[in-house]
Write an enzyme that holds these catalytic residues in place. Sequence first.
Site, PDB file in Angstrom:
ATOM      1  N   SER A 141       0.605  -1.310  -0.109  1.00  9.17           N
ATOM      2  CA  SER A 141       0.060   0.263  -0.003  1.00  9.17           C
ATOM      3  C   SER A 141       0.913   1.291   0.079  1.00  9.17           C
ATOM      4  O   SER A 141       1.766   1.542  -0.896  1.00  9.17           O
ATOM      5  CB  SER A 141      -0.817  -0.172   1.254  1.00  9.17           C
ATOM      6  OG  SER A 141      -2.069   0.830   1.107  1.00  9.17           O
ATOM      7  N   ASP A 295      -8.381  -5.963  -5.161  1.00  9.15           N
ATOM      8  CA  ASP A 295      -8.202  -4.641  -4.376  1.00  9.15           C
ATOM      9  C   ASP A 295      -8.690  -3.605  -5.240  1.00  9.15           C
ATOM     10  O   ASP A 295      -8.778  -3.184  -6.334  1.00  9.15           O
ATOM     11  CB  ASP A 295      -6.586  -4.357  -4.610  1.00  9.15           C
ATOM     12  CG  ASP A 295      -6.198  -3.121  -3.801  1.00  9.15           C
ATOM     13  OD1 ASP A 295      -7.139  -2.419  -3.283  1.00  9.15           O
ATOM     14  OD2 ASP A 295      -4.803  -3.164  -3.264  1.00  9.15           O
ATOM     15  N   HIS A 324      -7.931  -5.215  -0.564  1.00 10.72           N
ATOM     16  CA  HIS A 324      -6.681  -4.480  -0.174  1.00 10.72           C
ATOM     17  C   HIS A 324      -6.384  -4.832   1.077  1.00 10.72           C
ATOM     18  O   HIS A 324      -5.111  -5.014   1.483  1.00 10.72           O
ATOM     19  CB  HIS A 324      -6.699  -2.929  -0.258  1.00 10.72           C
ATOM     20  CG  HIS A 324      -5.813  -2.244   0.047  1.00 10.72           C
ATOM     21  ND1 HIS A 324      -4.887  -2.050  -0.989  1.00 10.72           N
ATOM     22  CD2 HIS A 324      -5.120  -1.442   1.062  1.00 10.72           C
ATOM     23  CE1 HIS A 324      -3.761  -1.291  -0.341  1.00 10.72           C
ATOM     24  NE2 HIS A 324      -4.032  -0.895   0.750  1.00 10.72           N
TER      25      HIS A 324
END
Length: 351
Positions: A141, A295, A324
């Site tokens: 991320s 995601d 995610h």
Amino acid sequence: MYENAYYSQEVHGPYEVHDIGDLVLEEGGTIRGCKLAVATHGRLNAAKDNAILIPTWYSGTNKIIEQVLIGPGRALDPEKYFIVIVNQIGNGLSSSPHNTPAPAGMANFPRVRIGDDVRAQHRLLTQTLGIERLALVVGGSMGAQQTYDWAVRYPDMVRRAAPIAGTARNTVHDFLFTETLCDALTSDPGFARGFYASPDDVRDGLLRQAKMWAVMGWSTEFFQQERHKALGFSSMEDFIVNFMYAYFRVMDPNDLLCMAWKWQRGDVSRMTGGDLRAALGRIRAKTFVIPMSSDMFFPPADCQAEWRLIPDAEFRPVETIDGHLALFGADANAIAQIDRHLRDLLAAPVP
């Protein structure tokens, strides 16, 4: 500045805090006596060529990365590598709005960019830890954003790179969604323009943010298959209150806003006049681009478009319905896939 027991050695330790001196920021501000909270595993070998850097993601600290990615027999094995986890600026352990004394703390904390984090980490590694080469930079991320920045900014230092569930340049869609996370906090009357007394004053805003994370952080399949029940929650209300809200309710809103601002503006093409192809073309590291199949923050298609611009890169998607937040480690199969990709990458020959 105020004390928040959540950001402590008892919860996230052990880690060490290093003062790297004043850090002049890309947006013009300065963090005086910038402090980086660092957790290390393993030892640097005599050749100093076994170092792995892991930057943290939004809201995360070294502790969750240790729990999800590191261990004996894993790809990131502390018996083989010297693993350095650096908590990003603004995450509550390193220099952050809530732990910076007045007048520069709370809502007066300066704007920080991904590049500021990477320059700070570079100063720490080279001047404090004596590391000149990195066997691998890996992050998920916002950690992936930092990984890309490292590979573009310091191409001769990074031998391998593994951006997981993140992009080199943030998209308009993701920018807009992240703005709603910020609005959830700042619209709470208790936010008091960033000068509240504790996170409890912003509990409604933190609950709204938790719900938004539930919507976008997981996937539609996650809800269709009632994965929350497999994780031990009896209902969706139970899941939202006792998992999502329980996670965010203790966090400092200004710290979250600091991270969100730089997440929104992550863009390695800032180093090449806005030319993303030129920026990613600077990468010399052997790179595995590792998106999560479901995601909604960083969809595989967005990651794939960037992968095509990176020399000698491989596209290694992870199949999961956890979206995610597969980064949290609830899907053991997803973590096993990440581990396999990292093992392959570390075994790959590099110049």
